[in-house]
Design a protein around this motif. Sequence first.
Motif, PDB file in Angstrom:
ATOM      1  N   SER A  42       0.855  -1.185   0.000  1.00  0.00           N
ATOM      2  CA  SER A  42       0.000   0.000   0.000  1.00  0.00           C
ATOM      3  C   SER A  42       0.888   1.230   0.000  1.00  0.00           C
ATOM      4  CB  SER A  42      -0.907   0.012   1.238  1.00  0.00           C
ATOM      5  OG  SER A  42      -0.143  -0.023   2.432  1.00  0.00           O
ATOM      6  N   ASP A  61      -3.882   1.480   4.838  1.00  0.00           N
ATOM      7  CA  ASP A  61      -4.754   0.325   5.097  1.00  0.00           C
ATOM      8  C   ASP A  61      -5.379  -0.249   3.839  1.00  0.00           C
ATOM      9  OD1 ASP A  61      -4.614   0.264   8.017  1.00  0.00           O
ATOM     10  OD2 ASP A  61      -5.658   2.181   7.928  1.00  0.00           O
ATOM     11  N   HIS A  62      -5.175   0.423   2.699  1.00  0.00           N
ATOM     12  CA  HIS A  62      -5.820   0.001   1.458  1.00  0.00           C
ATOM     13  C   HIS A  62      -4.762  -0.277   0.390  1.00  0.00           C
ATOM     14  CE1 HIS A  62      -9.221   1.679   3.583  1.00  0.00           C
ATOM     15  NE2 HIS A  62     -10.029   1.129   2.694  1.00  0.00           N
ATOM     16  N   ARG A  70      -2.668   6.031   2.044  1.00  0.00           N
ATOM     17  CA  ARG A  70      -3.788   5.161   2.441  1.00  0.00           C
ATOM     18  C   ARG A  70      -3.207   3.797   2.823  1.00  0.00           C
ATOM     19  NH1 ARG A  70      -8.824   4.681  -1.319  1.00  0.00           N
ATOM     20  NH2 ARG A  70      -9.782   4.134   0.674  1.00  0.00           N
ATOM     21  N   PRO A 103      -9.910  -2.820   1.936  1.00  0.00           N
ATOM     22  CA  PRO A 103      -8.884  -2.822   2.987  1.00  0.00           C
ATOM     23  C   PRO A 103      -8.105  -4.139   2.977  1.00  0.00           C
ATOM     24  CG  PRO A 103     -11.029  -3.277   3.944  1.00  0.00           C
ATOM     25  CD  PRO A 103     -11.264  -2.973   2.489  1.00  0.00           C
ATOM     26  N   ARG A 106      -7.499   0.180  -4.687  1.00  0.00           N
ATOM     27  CA  ARG A 106      -7.391   0.707  -3.320  1.00  0.00           C
ATOM     28  C   ARG A 106      -8.741   0.900  -2.632  1.00  0.00           C
ATOM     29  NH1 ARG A 106      -2.900   5.074  -2.078  1.00  0.00           N
ATOM     30  NH2 ARG A 106      -4.217   6.557  -3.186  1.00  0.00           N
ATOM     31  N   ARG A 107      -9.771   0.295  -3.142  1.00  0.00           N
ATOM     32  CA  ARG A 107     -11.069   0.390  -2.457  1.00  0.00           C
ATOM     33  C   ARG A 107     -11.151  -0.580  -1.282  1.00  0.00           C
ATOM     34  NH1 ARG A 107     -15.418   0.692  -7.501  1.00  0.00           N
ATOM     35  NH2 ARG A 107     -14.556   2.577  -8.471  1.00  0.00           N
TER      36      ARG A 107
END
Length: 301
Positions: free
Chosen positions: A120, A126-127, A124, A184, A181-182
């Motif tokens: 990642s 976490d995504h 972001r 998690p 990246r939508r």
Amino acid sequence: MNAAYQVQAGRRTVEVRRPGKVLFGDDGITKADLAAYYRTVARRMLPHLRGRPLMLERHPDGIDDPGFMQKEIPEHFPDWVHRAELPKEGGTVRYVLCEDTATLVLLADQGCITPHRWLSRADRPDHPDRLVFDLDPSDDDFTPVREAARWLHGLLDEIALPSVLMTTGSRGLHVLVPLDRRAPFDDVRAFAADVAGVLTDRHPDRLTTEARKKARAGRLYLDIQRNAYGQTAVAPYAVRARPGAPVAAPLAWDDLDDPDLDARRWTLADADRLLEADPWSPAPRPHSLSAAADRLRRGVA
């Protein structure tokens, strides 16, 4: 040659100290050679590094020394090196971000043989925008690795998920899927586990998802454990701390037809050849996992 010298790296000049220090003892490869390699491949490598926290695999005394993994950016790094402070349990870690050629050369000066990147980006964390399957063979026979890569590629095609292929420079291959990246990390990891489960069900005598080596019974391990917050995977074009200085090299899918292919096919000495063509160009468009997950659940696979 042990006197420090200056390397022009983009708009900056980076000092390489003790350039004659031999890092790969059996091969005579020096710190100067490592810095020159990373300077050469920077234009191809940097797009795969920018914005991503790095874990540094450092061997300042050479690969015969155990070396160490470093997450926290050293205090003495210059101010122009980009940083990202990200949460961990009980605190935070300030990671290196490699945004330019100068940083790559600086890492080589610091004895960083291999940069390992997050899946990642720091904005972001976490995504993920990458999903990775690590094809880990039980022995040095590379035929099962090529075979498993073909099976995995075929399954991903069935669920309309484009993927790319890379040697690890170590033992096996990585199959990477660009993501939008939508989702998690927890969702990405669960999806990767579902894909691995389908593939092992199809080839139970050849593939396994068992993490314990004793339970693998000679089968190739489909490792999806890197798909998690804070985990890393070797960066494309990174040198590995192994004899011969093998490189994690992007491949075209047709390269699987080469009977001489193995995980250490490309080395630091092949920098110019690695730049002759980009097997990942044009890059696949990042995809959402939701539609692929639906196809997998509906039994398209």
